[in-house]
Design an enzyme around this catalytic site. Structure first.
Site, PDB file in Angstrom:
ATOM      1  N   LYS A   5       8.128  -6.900  -1.666  1.00  0.00           N
ATOM      2  CA  LYS A   5       6.805  -6.495  -2.139  1.00  0.00           C
ATOM      3  C   LYS A   5       6.067  -7.692  -2.712  1.00  0.00           C
ATOM      4  O   LYS A   5       6.572  -8.377  -3.603  1.00  0.00           O
ATOM      5  CB  LYS A   5       6.976  -5.419  -3.221  1.00  0.00           C
ATOM      6  CG  LYS A   5       5.685  -4.965  -3.881  1.00  0.00           C
ATOM      7  CD  LYS A   5       4.852  -4.094  -2.947  1.00  0.00           C
ATOM      8  CE  LYS A   5       3.507  -3.743  -3.579  1.00  0.00           C
ATOM      9  NZ  LYS A   5       3.547  -2.497  -4.309  1.00  0.00           N
ATOM     10  N   HIS A  33      -1.045   1.493  -0.219  1.00  0.00           N
ATOM     11  CA  HIS A  33      -2.121   2.271  -0.858  1.00  0.00           C
ATOM     12  C   HIS A  33      -3.495   1.712  -0.507  1.00  0.00           C
ATOM     13  O   HIS A  33      -4.261   1.301  -1.390  1.00  0.00           O
ATOM     14  CB  HIS A  33      -1.925   2.367  -2.366  1.00  0.00           C
ATOM     15  CG  HIS A  33      -1.484   1.112  -3.071  1.00  0.00           C
ATOM     16  ND1 HIS A  33      -2.163  -0.077  -2.988  1.00  0.00           N
ATOM     17  CD2 HIS A  33      -0.430   0.855  -3.871  1.00  0.00           C
ATOM     18  CE1 HIS A  33      -1.550  -0.989  -3.711  1.00  0.00           C
ATOM     19  NE2 HIS A  33      -0.477  -0.448  -4.248  1.00  0.00           N
ATOM     20  N   HIS A  45       3.808   7.238 -16.048  1.00  0.00           N
ATOM     21  CA  HIS A  45       3.729   6.552 -17.349  1.00  0.00           C
ATOM     22  C   HIS A  45       3.769   7.638 -18.412  1.00  0.00           C
ATOM     23  O   HIS A  45       3.305   8.754 -18.176  1.00  0.00           O
ATOM     24  CB  HIS A  45       2.406   5.790 -17.485  1.00  0.00           C
ATOM     25  CG  HIS A  45       2.284   4.602 -16.591  1.00  0.00           C
ATOM     26  ND1 HIS A  45       2.792   3.366 -16.914  1.00  0.00           N
ATOM     27  CD2 HIS A  45       1.719   4.470 -15.361  1.00  0.00           C
ATOM     28  CE1 HIS A  45       2.531   2.518 -15.938  1.00  0.00           C
ATOM     29  NE2 HIS A  45       1.884   3.157 -14.975  1.00  0.00           N
ATOM     30  N   ALA A  70      -2.280   1.863 -15.574  1.00  0.00           N
ATOM     31  CA  ALA A  70      -2.668   2.331 -14.237  1.00  0.00           C
ATOM     32  C   ALA A  70      -1.502   3.073 -13.609  1.00  0.00           C
ATOM     33  O   ALA A  70      -0.362   2.597 -13.653  1.00  0.00           O
ATOM     34  CB  ALA A  70      -3.044   1.136 -13.365  1.00  0.00           C
ATOM     35  N   HIS A 124       7.242   4.778  -7.188  1.00  0.00           N
ATOM     36  CA  HIS A 124       7.767   4.177  -8.428  1.00  0.00           C
ATOM     37  C   HIS A 124       8.678   5.179  -9.104  1.00  0.00           C
ATOM     38  O   HIS A 124       8.237   6.292  -9.430  1.00  0.00           O
ATOM     39  CB  HIS A 124       6.615   3.801  -9.359  1.00  0.00           C
ATOM     40  CG  HIS A 124       5.702   2.784  -8.768  1.00  0.00           C
ATOM     41  ND1 HIS A 124       5.898   1.428  -8.919  1.00  0.00           N
ATOM     42  CD2 HIS A 124       4.617   2.928  -7.973  1.00  0.00           C
ATOM     43  CE1 HIS A 124       4.947   0.776  -8.258  1.00  0.00           C
ATOM     44  NE2 HIS A 124       4.165   1.660  -7.673  1.00  0.00           N
ATOM     45  N   LEU A 125       9.915   4.791  -9.327  1.00  0.00           N
ATOM     46  CA  LEU A 125      10.868   5.685  -9.996  1.00  0.00           C
ATOM     47  C   LEU A 125      11.221   5.236 -11.405  1.00  0.00           C
ATOM     48  O   LEU A 125      11.819   5.992 -12.149  1.00  0.00           O
ATOM     49  CB  LEU A 125      12.170   5.788  -9.167  1.00  0.00           C
ATOM     50  CG  LEU A 125      12.098   6.627  -7.896  1.00  0.00           C
ATOM     51  CD1 LEU A 125      13.426   6.562  -7.143  1.00  0.00           C
ATOM     52  CD2 LEU A 125      11.746   8.081  -8.207  1.00  0.00           C
ATOM     53  N   ARG A 126      10.904   3.979 -11.744  1.00  0.00           N
ATOM     54  CA  ARG A 126      11.262   3.432 -13.069  1.00  0.00           C
ATOM     55  C   ARG A 126      12.786   3.428 -13.242  1.00  0.00           C
ATOM     56  O   ARG A 126      13.540   3.444 -12.290  1.00  0.00           O
ATOM     57  CB  ARG A 126      10.572   4.194 -14.215  1.00  0.00           C
ATOM     58  CG  ARG A 126       9.109   4.544 -13.986  1.00  0.00           C
ATOM     59  CD  ARG A 126       8.227   3.343 -13.786  1.00  0.00           C
ATOM     60  NE  ARG A 126       6.814   3.723 -13.801  1.00  0.00           N
ATOM     61  CZ  ARG A 126       5.856   3.029 -13.254  1.00  0.00           C
ATOM     62  NH1 ARG A 126       6.104   1.918 -12.604  1.00  0.00           N
ATOM     63  NH2 ARG A 126       4.601   3.420 -13.317  1.00  0.00           N
ATOM     64  N   ASN A 152       9.012  -3.008  -9.330  1.00  0.00           N
ATOM     65  CA  ASN A 152       8.321  -3.573 -10.508  1.00  0.00           C
ATOM     66  C   ASN A 152       8.881  -3.015 -11.819  1.00  0.00           C
ATOM     67  O   ASN A 152       8.157  -2.457 -12.635  1.00  0.00           O
ATOM     68  CB  ASN A 152       6.801  -3.388 -10.412  1.00  0.00           C
ATOM     69  CG  ASN A 152       6.359  -1.937 -10.341  1.00  0.00           C
ATOM     70  OD1 ASN A 152       7.096  -1.086  -9.867  1.00  0.00           O
ATOM     71  ND2 ASN A 152       5.163  -1.661 -10.807  1.00  0.00           N
ATOM     72  N   HIS A 171       6.218   4.721  -0.385  1.00  0.00           N
ATOM     73  CA  HIS A 171       5.793   3.894  -1.539  1.00  0.00           C
ATOM     74  C   HIS A 171       5.933   4.731  -2.800  1.00  0.00           C
ATOM     75  O   HIS A 171       5.156   5.665  -3.035  1.00  0.00           O
ATOM     76  CB  HIS A 171       4.337   3.438  -1.385  1.00  0.00           C
ATOM     77  CG  HIS A 171       3.907   2.522  -2.479  1.00  0.00           C
ATOM     78  ND1 HIS A 171       3.437   1.250  -2.239  1.00  0.00           N
ATOM     79  CD2 HIS A 171       3.890   2.657  -3.820  1.00  0.00           C
ATOM     80  CE1 HIS A 171       3.141   0.661  -3.391  1.00  0.00           C
ATOM     81  NE2 HIS A 171       3.424   1.511  -4.382  1.00  0.00           N
ATOM     82  N   ASP A 206       2.699   6.416  -3.870  1.00  0.00           N
ATOM     83  CA  ASP A 206       2.452   5.558  -5.036  1.00  0.00           C
ATOM     84  C   ASP A 206       2.503   6.379  -6.322  1.00  0.00           C
ATOM     85  O   ASP A 206       1.814   6.064  -7.288  1.00  0.00           O
ATOM     86  CB  ASP A 206       1.122   4.802  -4.926  1.00  0.00           C
ATOM     87  CG  ASP A 206       1.054   3.617  -5.889  1.00  0.00           C
ATOM     88  OD1 ASP A 206       2.111   3.218  -6.419  1.00  0.00           O
ATOM     89  OD2 ASP A 206      -0.048   3.112  -6.120  1.00  0.00           O
ATOM     90  N   HIS A 214       0.581  -5.437  -2.198  1.00  0.00           N
ATOM     91  CA  HIS A 214      -0.444  -4.913  -3.107  1.00  0.00           C
ATOM     92  C   HIS A 214      -1.693  -5.764  -2.850  1.00  0.00           C
ATOM     93  O   HIS A 214      -1.758  -6.915  -3.280  1.00  0.00           O
ATOM     94  CB  HIS A 214      -0.004  -5.009  -4.574  1.00  0.00           C
ATOM     95  CG  HIS A 214      -1.021  -4.426  -5.511  1.00  0.00           C
ATOM     96  ND1 HIS A 214      -0.834  -3.238  -6.175  1.00  0.00           N
ATOM     97  CD2 HIS A 214      -2.269  -4.836  -5.853  1.00  0.00           C
ATOM     98  CE1 HIS A 214      -1.916  -2.955  -6.891  1.00  0.00           C
ATOM     99  NE2 HIS A 214      -2.800  -3.910  -6.707  1.00  0.00           N
TER     100      HIS A 214
HETATM  101  O1  DOR Z   1      -1.640   2.455 -10.327  1.00  0.00           O
HETATM  102  C1  DOR Z   1      -0.662   1.749 -10.133  1.00  0.00           C
HETATM  103  N1  DOR Z   1       0.490   1.947 -10.785  1.00  0.00           N
HETATM  104  N2  DOR Z   1      -0.759   0.746  -9.247  1.00  0.00           N
HETATM  105  C2  DOR Z   1       0.222  -0.142  -9.099  1.00  0.00           C
HETATM  106  O2  DOR Z   1       0.062  -1.024  -8.311  1.00  0.00           O
HETATM  107  C3  DOR Z   1       1.448  -0.078  -9.922  1.00  0.00           C
HETATM  108  C4  DOR Z   1       1.678   1.249 -10.407  1.00  0.00           C
HETATM  109  C5  DOR Z   1       2.701   1.294 -11.521  1.00  0.00           C
HETATM  110  O3  DOR Z   1       3.772   0.710 -11.370  1.00  0.00           O
HETATM  111  O4  DOR Z   1       2.437   1.948 -12.529  1.00  0.00           O
HETATM  112 ZN    ZN Z   2       2.713   1.216  -6.311  1.00  0.00          ZN
END
Ligand code: DOR
Ligand code: ZN
Length: 355
Positions: free
Chosen positions: A100, A175, A252, A264, A16-18, A42, A14, A248, A137
């Site tokens: 997802k 998560h 950011h 988040a 996130h790479l953006r 996402n 799990h 996860d 999620h």
């Molecule tokens: O803390 C989080 N950040 N929870 C999520 O479900 C998404 C993730 C994000 O993409 O920043």
């Molecule tokens: Zn996530």
């Protein structure tokens, strides 16, 4: 000589790479530690079908050296409009490992998510038929439900009925953060599993408010009370095959975290395995790290286990204060950066350079 531990090369189920400059800034951290990672969809706009996912996968690979051993595995974004055809295309692609489910409004870039599970039942039935995994999620989005209860309520109102109505569907509760989630997985048989993050294993909600409000500890699902953290720790080191590693890690920009309405997400990819090693060592369970990090996830996803090995040494190192991102931070001004978990602090395990 420093103590060390070698395990089969792990996977992160799990992540996130953006995209763009952020992707370029973070992907090397994960590629240095893991052979595979399940990449979350996402983005804005979201990655909703196999064609988009394959293009995104190529952008990820383009950021890495040509001889990288890293294999991004893609998750597609389920919406109210996902078609049966896109389930079929996903099932046929070796690079896609599921859809997802973001309840609409639950978290970052989830506005296009599912508004009501009833709307996607036929798609979920097609996924069950074709062995396509649903990554969940697991939080309700109702503002009237206390933020610390949203996972438990989601399990009761959505996940347990789904499991009852469609037991063939293979589900990963992503998560997981509560004892309720752990109990649900344990009671659900072989088709249900959960990923556990390093931060939910290391911290409780007290850490969010330790002598002040700490935005870099804010993620969703939010950190829970200590008794839930203890249930997660027991599950992680239990050796049960339904629990496995998913960081996860969610970068950011600093200006978007240190903000009057902070995003988040906790960034852990810079030291993911080291953080998990710290957790397992604290539980006197380093012998269980390999199953959790390298075997259980591959087995659940019906993929071969990796063949290589990585070694962690018990050597202290200081986490940098930040990692640069080659763009402007519009919320903060100046060049952008990510603040990693434990910035400026010492970690006690270090991944050795691989031969
Ligand atoms: O803390 C989080 N950040 N929870 C999520 O479900 C998404 C993730 C994000 O993409 O920043
Ligand atoms: Zn996530």
């Amino acid at each position: 000589m420093a103590a060390s531990i070698s395990i089969t090369t792990p996977d992160d189920w799990h992540l996130h790479l953006r995209d763009g400059a952020m992707l370029q800034a973070v992907v090397g951290h994960t590629a240095a530690q893991f052979r595979r990672a399940l990449v979350m969809p996402n983005l804005a706009p979201p990655v909703t079908d196999t064609t988009m996912a394959l293009a995104y996968r190529q952008r990820i690979l383009d950021c890495l050296p040509a001889d990288t051993g890293f294999d991004p595995v893609m998750s597609l974004y389920l919406t109210d409009n996902t078609s049966i055809d896109s389930v079929r295309a996903a099932a046929e692609s070796p690079h896609v490992a599921g859809f997802k489910l973001y309840p609409a409004g639950a978290t970052t870039n989830s506005d296009a998510g599912v508004t009501n599970i009833a709307r996607v039942m036929t798609v979920l039935e097609a996924m069950a038929d074709q062995g396509v995994v649903l990554q969940v999620h697991g939080e309700v989005t109702d503002d009237h439900v206390d933020v610390f209860d949203r996972e438990a309520v989601f399990i009761e109102q959505v996940l347990a009925p789904l499991r009852r109505d469609l037991p063939e569907l293979r589900i990963v509760l992503e998560h997981v953060t509560t004892r309720d989630g752990i109990d649900f997985v344990r009671g659900s048989g072989d088709n249900v599993a959960a990923t556990l993050t390093a931060h939910h294993l290391l911290f409780s909600r007290n850490d969010l408010f330790r002598r002040g409000i700490r935005p870099h500890y804010y993620c969703l699902p939010i950190l829970k009370r200590r008794q839930h953290q203890e249930a997660l720790l027991q599950a992680a080191v239990s050796g049960e095959s339904s629990f496995f590693l998913g960081t996860d890690s969610a970068p950011h920009l600093r200006g978007r975290k240190e903000h009057s309405c902070g995003c988040a997400g906790i960034y852990t990819a810079h030291g993911a395995l080291e953080l998990y090693a710290e957790v397992f060592e604290s539980m006197q369970a380093l012998d269980k790290l390999e199953g959790f990090a390298s075997h259980h996830g591959a087995d659940f996803y019906r993929l071969p286990r990796n063949s290589g090995q990585v070694t962690l040494e018990q050597v202290e190192w200081e986490v940098p204060a930040n990692y640069p991102v080659e763009e402007k931070d519009s919320a903060q001004g100046g060049m952008a950066e990510i603040v990693p978990l434990r910035a400026g602090e010492t970690l006690c395990w270090r991944l050795c350079d691989q031969a």
